[in-house]
Scaffold this active site. Structure first.
Site, mmCIF file in Angstrom:
data_model
loop_
_atom_site.group_PDB
_atom_site.id
_atom_site.type_symbol
_atom_site.label_atom_id
_atom_site.label_comp_id
_atom_site.label_asym_id
_atom_site.label_seq_id
_atom_site.Cartn_x
_atom_site.Cartn_y
_atom_site.Cartn_z
ATOM 1 N N GLU A 1 0.830 -1.209 0.000
ATOM 2 C CA GLU A 1 0.000 0.000 0.000
ATOM 3 C C GLU A 1 0.866 1.261 0.000
ATOM 4 O OE1 GLU A 1 -3.832 1.674 2.588
ATOM 5 O OE2 GLU A 1 -2.681 -0.056 3.270
ATOM 6 N N LYS B 1 -9.206 3.180 -2.436
ATOM 7 C CA LYS B 1 -9.596 2.434 -1.241
ATOM 8 C C LYS B 1 -11.004 2.855 -0.820
ATOM 9 C CE LYS B 1 -7.484 1.189 3.230
ATOM 10 N NZ LYS B 1 -6.251 1.414 4.036
ATOM 11 N N CYS C 1 -5.997 -3.112 1.644
ATOM 12 C CA CYS C 1 -5.850 -3.315 3.086
ATOM 13 C C CYS C 1 -7.170 -3.431 3.838
ATOM 14 C CB CYS C 1 -4.984 -2.200 3.678
ATOM 15 S SG CYS C 1 -4.303 -2.639 5.303
ATOM 16 N N SER D 1 -0.566 -3.408 6.873
ATOM 17 C CA SER D 1 -1.098 -3.950 8.115
ATOM 18 C C SER D 1 0.030 -3.983 9.145
ATOM 19 C CB SER D 1 -1.654 -5.352 7.869
ATOM 20 O OG SER D 1 -2.053 -5.963 9.069
ATOM 21 N N GLY E 1 -16.791 -61.586 1.705
ATOM 22 C CA GLY E 1 -15.810 -62.460 1.084
ATOM 23 C C GLY E 1 -14.421 -61.981 1.437
ATOM 24 N N ILE E 2 -13.655 -62.807 2.134
ATOM 25 C CA ILE E 2 -12.334 -62.413 2.625
ATOM 26 C C ILE E 2 -11.265 -63.117 1.805
ATOM 27 C CG2 ILE E 2 -12.466 -64.177 4.446
ATOM 28 C CD1 ILE E 2 -10.826 -60.769 4.942
ATOM 29 N N GLY F 1 -7.725 -62.032 1.854
ATOM 30 C CA GLY F 1 -6.356 -61.804 2.311
ATOM 31 C C GLY F 1 -5.718 -60.631 1.590
ATOM 32 N N LEU G 1 -5.992 -56.324 0.297
ATOM 33 C CA LEU G 1 -6.188 -55.053 0.978
ATOM 34 C C LEU G 1 -7.654 -54.671 1.132
ATOM 35 C CD1 LEU G 1 -3.412 -52.696 -0.462
ATOM 36 C CD2 LEU G 1 -3.869 -53.156 1.947
ATOM 37 N N ASN H 1 -13.944 -64.511 -14.684
ATOM 38 C CA ASN H 1 -15.202 -63.989 -14.151
ATOM 39 C C ASN H 1 -16.117 -65.066 -13.590
ATOM 40 O OD1 ASN H 1 -14.402 -61.424 -14.732
ATOM 41 N ND2 ASN H 1 -15.674 -61.177 -16.561
ATOM 42 N N GLY I 1 -28.870 -61.550 6.800
ATOM 43 C CA GLY I 1 -27.894 -60.475 6.908
ATOM 44 C C GLY I 1 -27.703 -59.773 5.576
ATOM 45 N N SER J 1 -23.484 -43.757 -19.774
ATOM 46 C CA SER J 1 -22.604 -44.920 -19.889
ATOM 47 C C SER J 1 -22.004 -45.066 -21.275
ATOM 48 C CB SER J 1 -23.369 -46.194 -19.535
ATOM 49 O OG SER J 1 -23.797 -46.155 -18.190
#
Length: 630
Positions: free
Chosen positions: A46, A115, A170, A197, A350-351, A353, A355, A436, A455, A622
């Protein structure tokens, strides 16, 4: 300047109070230095020409005459430079004195912005010398130039339509409704603020917050140049605390008490993209704004701005851990609500192992704990087949055991072979049908088990896989609630790591660390010597690249050329240019061709600013063509 990147700078010279000739010379030196650094916009503090602390000397004709002469010298020094300069200077208009931000380009003064809000409290007494520029619209003569003087001026770059510059000074920023609010509503993407300032204890924190928050509120870049050393210290001290912010982020900040010139690369295309996306942001309200055009030569300068390799993951460890805990809470709370609503007391996962299924199990266990549902009601199903390795199998078993969940093992080789026989497929042909069929058999088992237990099936697929369509349609693609659907692969790793680091169960931590060390694979092809033979990233490309592409494409709409440019810079020494180009093309192709899989996604919680839900963030056809992106 190419791709919307504009190099900007904020500076203040070590002024001599009431010595315009000296100050103009110091400013010209900074202009020359900034040109050498490739700056396209340079903002001074300024009343730079005079010094802010002249007091009643502002009422003296010699000072005002010297300021006009100094301003014209500065303007002349910009001739032939690819730069727009904003300088602070007192100007007389119809016998009234105004504190102005003067916009200069190619040797010409384009306009002066007075200003609006003049502080007249504490150490400030500007009303003693200056008049407010509110509502004024005048033209004055400076040298041989006719110069408009008004607050509502927009400086518009012909070559870069997203670059629209406005000024406030300012105190204008410190009031409840700053002029920059109206400027941004009228289209300004860059706000320049020459400021003085004063420095007091802790004020830097408030100032930084004020500037960064205003840039966020306006979806703009904010260039704040503050007065510094050289100003009178009769009663106060100025620190030269410059700030360059963009949409809430501090890109550059000066070390106080050094009169340092700071530089940053702002991205006006990114700002424009944000405004297009945020439909609540007012636009086109130009009102009485005067648009003043200027030109900049577009040059491909080096970008000093850096881009994180993992934009979904904070670099700072403390922030990263906080983010991970928050995301785990979001995922768990989303599932908690769905379990409450449906009255389900069991979940089926479904697990493998790997990530993704590991994260899904951790999240589900956390949701069960919130609802006080026994963890044994969490049914984890391992379904070994042709590609399962001993390492992933043992990790899956150990994980379930350490969490206190229930484990079911259902081998699917027999069922898949029967299916091959039914459809006439040769088991030795390891094509997409071979792969698949296994994924769909597993999904059928999970769905039917969920019916048995009354479930729901919890989905495990992550956002990176969904973006690439790396999921078997109506196979692992389908579930009753998909807890990982907006978590990218690069972040999945850190969520699992965070759990490993924070759990008190040492054995569980060891299992999680080994899961993290296992190559990403769907394990649908037979292993070689007991080792995973099908590595996902060999087929679709590195996930760290794809997550990088996904973030900047969806979050900011970056075009391919820009995305390729920043990826080359970010991954220099990691991937060569040809590799980046190859996987970028693959990313675009898969993203568009596989959208049909995202169009019918199960429900799942959004956890970040980028998501691919067809009901929320990504509503695209799509069958859209990728031609314009490729």
């Amino acid at each position: 300047m190419k791709d919307g990147f504009i190099k900007v700078a904020c500076a203040t010279p070590k002024v001599k109070v009431a010595d315009p000739e000296y100050n103009a010379g110091a400013m010209i030196k900074i202009i020359e230095e900034a040109e050498g650094r490739g700056a396209n916009i340079l903002v001074f503090s300024e009343l730079t020409i005079s010094g802010y602390t002249c007091g009643d000397l502002f009422l003296q004709q010699p000072l005002l005459k010297g300021c006009t002469e100094g301003l014209l010298k500065v303007a002349a020094a910009t001739k032939g430079r690819n730069m727009l300069v904003v300088a602070g200077c007192p100007l007389v208009v119809k016998q009234k004195l105004y504190n102005c931000a003067v916009v200069i380009h190619e040797g010409k003064i384009l306009g002066a912005v007075p200003k609006t809000h003049l502080p007249n409290y504490s150490e400030f007494y500007e009303l003693r010398h200056f008049a407010s520029g509110k509502g004024m619209d005048e033209v004055i003569r400076l040298g041989e130039m006719e110069v408009p003087v008004c607050t509502d001026q927009l400086f518009v770059c012909r070559e870069i339509p997203e670059l629209i510059i406005a000024c406030e000074i300012c105190e204008d920023l410190w009031v409840p409704l700053p002029p920059s609010t109206y400027h941004a509503m009228a289209g300004a993407t860059v706000i320049c603020n020459p400021s003085a300032s004063v420095e007091t204890t802790t004020k830097e924190v408030y100032r930084r917050s004020l500037v960064s928050n205003q840039s966020a509120r306006l979806l703009a870049a904010y260039l704040y140049a503050n007065a510094g050393e050289g100003e009178s210290t009769q009663d106060v001290v100025y620190s030269g605390h410059h700030l360059i912010c963009e949409n809430g982020s501090v890109l550059a900040e000066a070390e106080r008490f050094t009169n340092e010139t700071i530089y940053a690369d702002i991205d006006v295309q990114r700002l424009a993209a944000e405004r297009r996306k945020m439909t609540s942001f007012p636009g086109g309200e130009t009102g009485s704004c005067r648009e003043i055009p200027f030109s900049l030569e577009i040059r491909e300068n080096p970008i000093s701005r850096t881009f994180p390799k993992a934009p979904f993951v904070p670099d700072n460890k403390e922030e990263r851990e906080k983010r991970c805990n928050e995301i785990l809470s979001l995922q768990s709370m989303g599932l908690k609500k769905r379990l409450e609503h449906t009255g389900c007391k069991h979940a089926v996962i479904g697990i493998s192992g790997g990530l993704d299924s590991t994260l899904a199990v951790l999240v589900t266990a956390r949701a069960f704990d919130m609802l006080e549902i026994p963890r044994e009601n969490l049914i984890c199903v391992t379904m070994p087949c042709f590609g399962t390795t001993d390492r992933t199998y043992q990790n899956a078993v150990s994980l379930v055991h350490e969490l206190g969940a229930s484990l079911k093992e259902i081998r699917i080789e027999k069922a898949v072979r029967q299916h091959f026989e039914d459809i006439g497929h040769d088991e030795n042909v390891h094509d997409v049908t071979y792969e698949n069929s296994q994924a769909r058999e597993r999904t059928q088992i999970l769905m039917d088990l969920a019916n048995q237990y009354n479930g729901m099936v919890i989905g495990t697929g992550d956002m990176s896989e969904l973006a690439l369509g790396w999921a078997t349609y109506n196979g692992d693609h389908m579930s009753m609630y998909a807890v990982n659907c907006s978590v990218p692969k690069t972040l999945v790793r850190y969520l699992v790591l965070y759990y490993a680091d924070t759990t008190e169960n040492k054995k569980l931590s060891e299992v999680l660390m080994d899961v993290l060390d296992t190559p990403v694979s769907p394990e649908l092809l037979p292993p070689v010597d007991g080792v995973i033979s099908q590595k996902t990233e060999d087929l679709v490309g590195p996930y760290e690249l794809h997550d990088f592409f996904l973030y900047y494409m969806l979050r900011f709409g970056f075009p391919k050329t820009k995305l390729y440019r920043i990826a080359k810079q970010t991954f220099e020494g990691v991937y060569d240019d040809e590799t980046i180009r190859k996987w970028l093309d693959k990313f675009y192709w898969r993203f568009f061709s596989q959208h049909f899989k995202r169009s019918c996604l199960p429900d799942g919680p959004k956890v970040g600013s980028v998501a691919v839900s067809p009901r929320g963030d990504l509503r695209m056809p799509s069958d859209a063509s990728p031609a314009a992106w490729l």
